[in-house]
Design an enzyme around this catalytic site. Structure first.
Site, PDB file in Angstrom:
ATOM      1  N   CYS A  94       0.826  -1.206   0.000  1.00 16.08           N
ATOM      2  CA  CYS A  94       0.000   0.000   0.000  1.00 16.08           C
ATOM      3  C   CYS A  94       0.860   1.255   0.000  1.00 16.08           C
ATOM      4  O   CYS A  94       1.319   1.709   1.054  1.00 16.08           O
ATOM      5  CB  CYS A  94      -0.921  -0.012   1.214  1.00 16.08           C
ATOM      6  SG  CYS A  94      -1.861   1.498   1.377  1.00 16.08           S
ATOM      7  N   CYS A 108      -0.394   4.135   2.116  1.00 17.23           N
ATOM      8  CA  CYS A 108      -0.201   4.028   3.574  1.00 17.23           C
ATOM      9  C   CYS A 108       1.259   4.291   3.941  1.00 17.23           C
ATOM     10  O   CYS A 108       1.549   4.908   4.951  1.00 17.23           O
ATOM     11  CB  CYS A 108      -0.515   2.627   4.098  1.00 17.23           C
ATOM     12  SG  CYS A 108      -1.874   1.830   3.325  1.00 17.23           S
ATOM     13  N   ASP A 109       2.188   3.733   3.151  1.00 14.13           N
ATOM     14  CA  ASP A 109       3.585   3.687   3.581  1.00 14.13           C
ATOM     15  C   ASP A 109       4.532   4.570   2.775  1.00 14.13           C
ATOM     16  O   ASP A 109       5.697   4.705   3.130  1.00 14.13           O
ATOM     17  CB  ASP A 109       4.085   2.229   3.509  1.00 14.13           C
ATOM     18  CG  ASP A 109       3.238   1.302   4.380  1.00 14.13           C
ATOM     19  OD1 ASP A 109       2.753   1.776   5.420  1.00 14.13           O
ATOM     20  OD2 ASP A 109       3.049   0.133   4.014  1.00 14.13           O
TER      21      ASP A 109
END
Ligand code: NDP
Length: 315
Positions: free
Chosen positions: A135, A138-139
């Site tokens: 992701c 997200c990261d």
């Protein structure tokens, strides 16, 4: 002790489940939503959603879920933030369990969505969250000014690679063939981005690291068979999704990829009273708006099914 019989239990809380909840609640079905421990689904790991009609300037995935959830709650949806562990659809009312607690319902709406696929390498597992991620949204921010790789050739890979150029110094887009399956507009965006270098005809054989973080990958040239090591500090896997249907194995019909099969043009599964909506039954469109649309259909299908069933039982 006999548990209360719910009109409808909605399993899963992405746009499909939440839309079903809004409609079912407004139809006075007083729905119970078992939203899962990772409530909200894939939109929770999406930054900007620019194609959901009604949001002229876009909205973040988590904000979209939050407003949908509040809307469902306003009309009386009740939520349980746990995972369903077992179901029995061979009895009616249907049974659903969260560990040892049993719930019963006249209808079930399945909207458990899909999850990101992984390559299946032991080294990928070892370095998951230590440089390997599924992701970018997200990261991505953890990879400022370093070099990263993205695996895949679909729209997700294009989107993630483009997004990562906000942070990373350089993004290697690793694809196993010599052409992308992504839409033309997304490909163009990637090919024009000076921070993205496409590595064609290559698959990741191994993720290399120092035990704590990723340092590179071993690539296999799918044409020549040559193996090379490429240094990078992060690797994002963007190779598609798997539907979350494990708990329904052997109960409901699924296609070869595990997506639930519904009767065309409806949300009916092969068990009357059990409906499916959203990505869990959609290998084709997989959009928040199509998920929401089928969630609405499922609530209407469930409402009418209950009406007919009650007429049948009580004359
Ligand atoms: P896709 O199934 O479209 O693409 C998966 C990609 O990963 C393919 O290029 C495939 O290669 C590659 N791949 C699959 N398995 C492996 C493996 N084991 N090793 C290496 N590579 C692998 O999935 P997406 O998630 O990209 O897209 C899914 C759907 O969602 C599509 O319909 C897409 O249009 C949509 N979408 C739309 C977006 C948007 O419009 N904003 C954003 C993201 C997704 P190969 O091509 O060789 O099969």
């Amino acid at each position: 002790m006999e548990s209360k019989i719910e009109n409808t239990i909605i399993i899963g809380s992405g746009p499909a489940g939440l839309t079903a909840a809004v409609y079912a609640a407004r139809a006075r079905l007083n729905p119970l939503m078992i939203e899962g421990e990772e409530a909200g689904g894939q939109l929770m790991i999406t930054t900007e959603v620019e194609n959901f009609p009604g949001f002229e300037h876009g909205i973040t995935g988590p904000d979209l879920i939050s407003v949908m959830r509040k809307q469902a709650e306003r009309f009386g949806t009740r939520f349980i933030t746990r995972n369903v562990t077992k179901v029995d659809f061979n009895v009616w009312p249907f049974k659903v369990w969260i560990r040892d607690t049993e719930y019963q319902a006249k209808t079930i709406i399945i909207s458990t969505g899909a999850s990101a696929k992984l390559l299946g390498l032991p080294s990928e597992k070892q370095y998951m969250s230590k440089g390997v991620s599924a992701c970018a949204t997200c990261d991505g921010a953890f990879f400022k000014d370093v070099e990263v790789g993205v695996v895949g050739g679909g729209d997700t890979a294009m989107e993630e690679a483009t997004f990562l150029t906000r942070f990373a110094k350089k993004v290697y887009l690793i694809h196993r063939r010599d052409s992308f399956r992504a839409s033309k507009i997304m490909q163009d965006r990637v090919l024009k981005n000076p921070k993205i270098e496409v590595i064609w005809n290559s698959e990741v054989l191994e993720v290399k690291g120092n035990g704590k973080e990723v340092t590179g990958v071993i690539l296999n040239d799918t044409v020549t068979g040559a193996k090379t090591e490429k240094a990078m500090q992060g690797l994002f896997i963007a190779i598609g999704h798997t539907p979350n249907t494990k708990i329904f194995n052997s109960l409901l019909d699924m296609n070869e990829a595990g997506y639930l099969v519904t009767k065309p043009g409806t949300t009916f599964t092969k068990i009357p009273g059990v409906f499916a909506a959203g990505d869990v039954q959609d290998p084709t469109y997989r959009q928040a708006i199509t998920a929401a649309g089928t969630g609405c259909m499922a609530a209407i299908d469930a409402e009418r099914w209950i009406e007919n069933k009650e007429a049948e039982l009580h004359g």
